[in-house]
Scaffold this active site. Structure first.
Site, PDB file in Angstrom:
ATOM      1  N   LYS A 168       2.908  -8.114  12.031  1.00 53.68           N
ATOM      2  CA  LYS A 168       2.297  -8.259  10.711  1.00 53.68           C
ATOM      3  C   LYS A 168       2.685  -9.581  10.061  1.00 53.68           C
ATOM      4  O   LYS A 168       3.861  -9.903   9.916  1.00 53.68           O
ATOM      5  CB  LYS A 168       2.702  -7.089   9.809  1.00 53.68           C
ATOM      6  CG  LYS A 168       1.949  -7.067   8.488  1.00 53.68           C
ATOM      7  CD  LYS A 168       2.154  -5.754   7.760  1.00 53.68           C
ATOM      8  CE  LYS A 168       1.418  -5.711   6.437  1.00 53.68           C
ATOM      9  NZ  LYS A 168       1.516  -4.403   5.775  1.00 53.68           N
ATOM     10  N   ARG A 217      -1.767   5.205  18.639  1.00 52.65           N
ATOM     11  CA  ARG A 217      -1.285   6.505  19.063  1.00 52.65           C
ATOM     12  C   ARG A 217       0.031   6.341  19.802  1.00 52.65           C
ATOM     13  O   ARG A 217       0.207   5.415  20.605  1.00 52.65           O
ATOM     14  CB  ARG A 217      -2.318   7.173  19.976  1.00 52.65           C
ATOM     15  CG  ARG A 217      -2.110   8.679  20.128  1.00 52.65           C
ATOM     16  CD  ARG A 217      -3.277   9.336  20.813  1.00 52.65           C
ATOM     17  NE  ARG A 217      -3.380   8.917  22.206  1.00 52.65           N
ATOM     18  CZ  ARG A 217      -4.323   9.354  23.040  1.00 52.65           C
ATOM     19  NH1 ARG A 217      -5.255  10.164  22.589  1.00 52.65           N
ATOM     20  NH2 ARG A 217      -4.362   8.950  24.291  1.00 52.65           N
ATOM     21  N   ARG A 240       0.833  -1.205   0.000  1.00 56.07           N
ATOM     22  CA  ARG A 240       0.000   0.000   0.000  1.00 56.07           C
ATOM     23  C   ARG A 240       0.863   1.248   0.000  1.00 56.07           C
ATOM     24  O   ARG A 240       1.971   1.274   0.493  1.00 56.07           O
ATOM     25  CB  ARG A 240      -0.912   0.024   1.234  1.00 56.07           C
ATOM     26  CG  ARG A 240      -2.038  -0.981   1.181  1.00 56.07           C
ATOM     27  CD  ARG A 240      -3.017  -0.753   2.313  1.00 56.07           C
ATOM     28  NE  ARG A 240      -3.890   0.395   2.061  1.00 56.07           N
ATOM     29  CZ  ARG A 240      -4.102   1.362   2.935  1.00 56.07           C
ATOM     30  NH1 ARG A 240      -3.485   1.374   4.090  1.00 56.07           N
ATOM     31  NH2 ARG A 240      -4.930   2.353   2.634  1.00 56.07           N
TER      32      ARG A 240
END
Length: 340
Positions: free
Chosen positions: A196, A332, A131
């Site tokens: 991931k 965050r 991406r």
């Protein structure tokens, strides 16, 4: 005389028996010099293949090495999915399976033929697509690099949430093979234990308001070589590290195809709402503080999950619940310093 490009794959065929072979014996079998054999082995290693080398014995492939095999993959598929599979292409090396899929679609459109059910795979990608223009690290015969082509007729609006639905399909396949705790990160990533494992990239060709064809690129880390993994800019894992038992790449591909085809067959009619609950149950970031970044803005809030269309729901600092259909979501910084 073998073509230069073919030699390294002939070397693989010989080494695929799992035994040690000396450079001299390999050269004799291929009709080339020992130095030429060494050169081909160097080329394979530069593509990310890890060879075992023992002085006085020669070279061999790792015990878990497995090349993709069309007959084996098709043999794992149910008759229903076999009938939907138009072609299954397995290449030794490509720049990108999604790029080749684009060429395939253009040829099919020229011939006025359907592209639905075409699968393009490669053992290696020199320029794999992630991406936002990122490179997908794609070492040789280590992972899965797969593109599915599917025709749709009701425009892009009917395809909202498709990447998340494909994530559900991939999760089902992984769970069936003994990979536990698989989670999905909006809009297109696959995680295990906050690392991931894979990703999904959708690309569209045709009319966004009418008939179009979607390329569904799927990358899954199966046995990532440590040297190749050093080039990945985030925490990652592979199936070899987290599965309860060894996983065949051919069986994994078949299960991914099986589960994806089942979802794709009815997606225009059913949409994401059918898979929302399953996707929500495996949401990697639900309930956490996150930051959504796009070209225009950066917004922080609490991740609430997704709606029936696959849009991200966030509760903003002012209490408002907002929905987003695009952007890059990360934890965050005050909660977690990793970009996910």
């Amino acid at each position: 005389m073998l073509e230069v490009e073919q030699i390294k794959y002939k070397v693989l065929e010989i080494l695929s028996d799992g035994k040690f072979h000396s450079g001299e014996n390999l050269g004799h079998a291929l009709g080339i010099s020992r130095a030429a054999v060494w050169k081909q082995l160097q080329k394979l290693e530069s593509m990310g293949l890890q060879l075992e080398s023992v002085k006085g014995r020669g070279y061999r492939l790792p015990d878990d090495f497995e090349l993709l095999n069309e007959a084996k993959i098709i043999g794992y598929l149910t008759p229903r999915i076999q009938s939907q599979l138009q072609t299954l292409q397995i290449h030794q090396s490509l720049d990108s399976t999604n790029r080749v899929a684009t060429d395939e679609i253009q040829q099919r459109q020229s011939d006025k033929a359907s592209a639905t059910g075409i699968i393009i795979m490669s053992e290696y990608q020199s320029n794999g697509r992630g991406r936002r223009g990122k490179n997908w690290i794609s070492p040789f015969a280590s992972n899965i690099y797969l593109s599915i082509i599917w025709d749709f007729y009701n425009g892009a609006s009917a395809l909202q949430g498709l990447s998340l639905s494909i994530g559900v399909a991939v999760r089902r396949a992984l769970t069936e093979l003994g990979v536990d705790a698989v989670s999905l990160k909006w809009p297109n990533d696959i995680y295990v234990n906050d690392k991931k494992l894979g990703g999904i990239l959708l690309e569209m060709v045709g009319d966004p308001a009418g008939q179009c064809t979607v390329i569904i690129g799927i990358g899954i880390n199966v046995s990532m070589p440590s040297e190749s993994g050093q080039a990945i800019d985030q925490q990652w894992t592979d199936i070899k590290s987290c599965a309860r038992k060894p996983v065949s790449r051919n069986q994994l591909v078949a299960l991914v195809i099986e589960n994806c085809f089942k979802i794709l067959a009815d997606y225009e009619e059913q949409g994401f709402a059918t898979y929302r609950e399953e996707g929500q149950a495996s949401d990697a970031l639900k309930g956490k503080q996150g930051t959504l970044t796009s070209a225009k803005q950066s917004i922080t809030g609490t991740v609430l999950g997704v709606d029936d269309m696959g849009a991200l729901k966030m509760q903003l600092i002012n209490g408002e619940v907002a929905h987003f259909i695009g952007g890059e979501l990360s934890l965050r910084a005050s909660d977690d310093h990793r970009s996910v």
